[in-house]
Design an enzyme around this catalytic site. Structure first.
Site, mmCIF file in Angstrom:
data_model
loop_
_atom_site.group_PDB
_atom_site.id
_atom_site.type_symbol
_atom_site.label_atom_id
_atom_site.label_comp_id
_atom_site.label_asym_id
_atom_site.label_seq_id
_atom_site.Cartn_x
_atom_site.Cartn_y
_atom_site.Cartn_z
ATOM 1 N N GLY A 103 4.972 -1.307 7.598
ATOM 2 C CA GLY A 103 5.938 -1.566 8.659
ATOM 3 C C GLY A 103 7.288 -0.954 8.352
ATOM 4 C CG ASP A 159 2.711 4.847 5.635
ATOM 5 O OD1 ASP A 159 1.789 5.212 4.894
ATOM 6 O OD2 ASP A 159 3.883 4.691 5.235
#
Length: 493
Positions: free
Chosen positions: A98, A260
């Site tokens: 995240g 990511d």
């Protein structure tokens, strides 16, 4: 006096904002405010990005704007948030990740997302402080704009702001914030997160959002029997293939191609331990943390395909058929080599393809690798040869003069019927004079650490238009000093 003491309330940048990604809801993000930094100051600004955003010419004259873009004042019309995603890091599943230090301000009415990187801890910081240091922030700011100047798809950077707040890495450093801009910051890892957690409703919502916004043609495609999600995967694969071809042609090493860090729009994203090649070494590893060489320069195209395979696995619940998902990746294998050869032909001044071009390309790359010849300088000097016919500056780069002469004969024969002026023009706009070499970035960083930011501004000016001559700036286009090879760039930032 602290700027925060002078500026209170809410900053108004004069931009209109819309919900964008935020409308997906709390399963995808966490609402939060940036954490203020004391006494911010300007380090670098991109007026080109300011114009793209629609900011007024005097946008940077307000103390409130400076404070707001350092995370110290709320911005009118925004609802800041951080997004959740997961991913594979160095080939290993890392689970939930995240935005650990990036906070999204929102999306402008012009369709650009604006994000503060280094603006404080988020629920996804994984024990980190949510901050970015000055050195890595300057590198990201400059490289974002350098890549755009080269015509390579990338996130952009509006500005870097600094603060004397202390940040602890391998040593004590000062803090900074990069204001990043892109049509979307969605990554492969966003899809992996919901697939790994078997949250198909959220996975579908995310895919539909991205397709609706950025790949609408997938809704009406006849590809894969009208399977919009397979067509989406194919489109992402082809954009990624084209991006990798541009990286390889210009000699750019990303350094941390984790899933990511892969953009769903085929943008260059997350500038950490990147490097433009000095001496050409296909096996070069730019990331000091990459001890196994997973992200070596010559491995990047294969790693990109591996990452796309991870994306395909994530999208499989929506695609519904593994064979269809694999088929959607297949075009990568043709798009990448075709795009790469096309870009290398342009670097050689060849406007049209012909039989024998591939051996010509492979031959010069082998010569460059054998002699560790400076990649950017070679191509720029070759462009000069096409313009003025003087081969000696190019020949002087090679110890293997016999090998170079043999290749040069083939090159000249290929151009026997070429309009040399047109070929030289093509080469001049394809082979940059300036790239962001590590030592140039380091010099700008060291000056900025002493509060002299003029080097950042000067370097930005040449990098934004890297194909121009820029009289008086030849020092930025020369060979790297010996100490440049001792610079170590790692994931620490």
């Amino acid at each position: 006096m602290s700027l925060l003491a002078e500026d209170t309330g809410v900053a108004d940048l004069g931009l209109r904002w819309k919900p964008g990604f935020h409308a997906l809801g709390p399963a995808f993000l966490t609402d939060l405010r940036p954490t203020p930094l004391p006494d911010p100051y300007w380090v670098g600004r991109s007026e080109a990005v300011a114009r793209d955003l629609g900011l007024p010419p005097d946008w940077h004259s307000s103390h409130a704007t400076l404070a707001a873009l350092t995370g110290s004042l709320p911005i009118a019309g925004t609802s800041p948030f951080a997004t959740v995603y997961s991913g594979h890091q160095f080939g290993v599943w890392a689970g939930q990740l995240g935005d650990g230090r990036a906070i999204m301000l929102g999306e402008t009415e012009g369709g650009l997302e604006v994000q503060l990187k280094g603006a404080g801890r988020t629920p996804y910081s994984r024990g980190g402080d949510g901050r970015a240091v000055l050195r890595s922030s300057i590198r990201e700011f400059l490289c974002s704009e350098a890549m755009h100047g080269l015509g390579i798809p990338t996130t952009r950077a509006l500005c870097v702001t600094g603060s004397d707040a202390r940040i602890y890495r391998e040593e004590v450093e000062s803090a900074a914030v990069v204001t990043r801009v892109a049509p979307s910051f969605v990554r492969f890892g966003h899809f992996e997160h919901f697939a790994a957690n078997q949250r198909e409703d959220e996975l579908r919502a995310l895919a539909d959002y991205v397709i609706d916004r950025y790949y609408p043609a997938c809704h009406t495609t006849e590809r894969f029997g009208g399977n919009a999600y397979a067509a989406f995967l194919e489109a992402v694969s082809e954009r990624t293939a084209a991006l990798l071809a541009q990286w390889q042609a210009v000699g750019f090493c990303h350094g941390v191609m984790n899933t990511d860090n892969m953009s769903i729009l085929g943008l260059t994203i997350d500038y950490g331990p990147f490097q433009f090649l000095d001496g050409f070494d296909p096996r070069h590893i730019c990331n000091h943390s990459d001890t196994n060489g997973r992200y070596a320069f010559n491995q990047q195209p294969n790693v990109a395909y591996w990452n796309l395979f991870c994306l395909a696995q994530a999208l499989l619940p929506l695609i519904g058929d593994q064979e269809v998902a694999v088929a959607a990746l297949e075009s990568y294998k043709t798009v990448f080599p075709n795009e790469f050869e096309g870009r290398m032909r342009a670097k050689l001044g060849l406007a049209e393809a012909a039989e024998g071009d591939r051996p010509l390309i492979e031959g010069v790359l082998k010569l460059l690798a054998a002699g560790k010849v400076d990649y950017t300088i070679f191509w720029r000097r070759l462009s000069g040869f096409m313009a003025d016919g003087n081969v000696e500056p190019v020949r002087d780069l090679f110890l293997d003069r016999e090998g170079f002469d043999a290749w040069m004969l083939s090159f000249s024969e290929r151009h026997a019927s070429t309009d040399r002026a047109l070929a030289a023009k093509l080469m001049r706009r394809t082979n940059p004079k300036f790239v962001l070499r590590n030592h140039l970035g380091q010099q700008a960083i060291e000056a900025s650490q002493q509060k002299d930011h003029s080097g950042v501004a000067t370097l930005l000016a040449v990098l934004q238009t890297p194909f121009e001559e820029h009289p008086g700036a030849d020092a930025y286009a020369g060979f790297p000093p010996d100490w440049a090879s001792t610079i170590e760039i790692s994931c620490s930032s």
